[in-house]
Design an enzyme around this catalytic site. Structure first.
Site, PDB file in Angstrom:
ATOM      1  CB  CYS A   1       1.357   5.450   4.395  1.00 45.98           C
ATOM      2  SG  CYS A   1       1.548   6.381   2.865  1.00 45.98           S
ATOM      3  N   GLY A   2       1.759   3.012   2.090  1.00 48.42           N
ATOM      4  CA  GLY A   2       2.701   2.331   1.216  1.00 48.42           C
ATOM      5  C   GLY A   2       3.594   3.247   0.421  1.00 48.42           C
TER       6      GLY A   2
END
Length: 304
Positions: A126-127
């Site tokens: 997840c960025g």
């Protein structure tokens, strides 16, 4: 720098090896795994030590592209001219792992101010999980994606997943890497990158484009393995990419952002079927000519 893949000894179990299905076959054998290591990005003006901005878990390789792409998609830099130098460093660990990228900003480019409420630590999955709110990451792009007149044939879109998979060398070995591919509207592959993280693979592609002075990436299609999340739409917007296609589902926030940006968003792109969730006017033959206005339109259709 570490290796993209690593060999490890595993225990391979096969159930039902006997005629009655009750036997279990156990073998020890080597297997290839996708490497995952931390990368620290340090940034600041020249002279003296530069502070760390973020640590991301990634697959080693194309680390300068990853760092530059991350800085561009986070709105910290706008083009290659904002970076004076970027180099891979050994860091403070022993033995040297080369898991640090040191970025020197060009004179006059402001260094980022790290807001304690905006945690830049990211994982390979997840960025934007550490950000304080969605508003904090709704970075405005310098490129008008909505005005991009490019169109893509449905047959070209349908060909992209196979074109991406056939060139995923590390995935073929490990089965554990995502990929992002930049294609022309005619389906020609321009750049492909792999990583354990979807967002890292995209940043590597965009970072390559930044270093090649190719931005904005007007007239291109970004094809990603996995799902189409909010941060991938943001990254495409920041790079000026008008079409984002994914083999899996988009999220509601991804669709909302695509509509806001004027981005064409395609999901469930598997074989001859796909869904258009925004910007259907860019896919040939899917919108009547009278409705093919230069605005993002929600797609129709059910999940394949």
């Amino acid at each position: 720098m570490g290796r993209v893949t690593q060999r490890r000894t595993i225990v391979r179990v096969t159930v039902g090896a006997g005629d009655d299905g009750s036997e279990v076959d156990v073998k020890r054998s080597p297997d290839s795994l996708a490497a995952e290591e931390p990368l620290e990005i340090r940034i600041g003006p020249g002279g003296g030590a530069r502070p760390p901005l973020t640590v991301t878990m990634r697959t080693p390789g194309d680390d300068l592209d990853l760092a530059i792409g991350f800085l561009l998609t986070e709105g910290i830099i706008r083009h290659s001219g904002d970076v004076q130098t970027a180099q891979l460093c050994a860091g403070d660990q022993e033995p040297n792992t080369y898991n640090v990228v040191d970025v020197v900003l060009s004179p006059g480019v402001p260094a980022p101010v790290v807001d304690p409420s905006r945690n830049f630590f990211t994982t390979s999955s997840c960025g934007v999980c550490g950000k304080a709110s969605i508003d904090a990451v709704r970075t405005r792009s310098h490129f008008d994606v909505a005005a991009d007149p490019v169109t893509v044939a449905p047959a070209v879109l349908a060909s992209l997943p196979d074109a991406l998979r056939h060139r995923q060398r590390a995935f073929a070995t490990t089965g554990g890497l995502h990929a992002a591919g930049l294609f022309t509207a005619a389906g020609e592959l321009v750049c492909l990158r792999e990583d354990v993280g979807r967002h890292n693979a995209v940043d590597k592609v965009i970072g390559w484009a930044v270093r090649q002075n190719r931005l904005p990436l007007a007239g291109h299609v970004l094809m990603v393995s996995g799902r189409a999340s909010f941060e991938l739409c943001q990254k495409a917007w920041m790079a000026g990419i008008p079409v984002l296609a994914a083999v899996s589902a988009p999220s509601t926030l991804a669709v909302d952002l695509a509509e806001e940006a004027g981005l064409t968003l395609v999901g469930f792109l598997r074989g001859p079927t796909f869904n258009i969730y925004a910007g259907a006017q860019r896919v040939d033959g899917t919108v009547p000519a009278a409705e093919a206005l230069p605005v993002a339109l929600p797609g129709q259709g059910s999940r394949p």
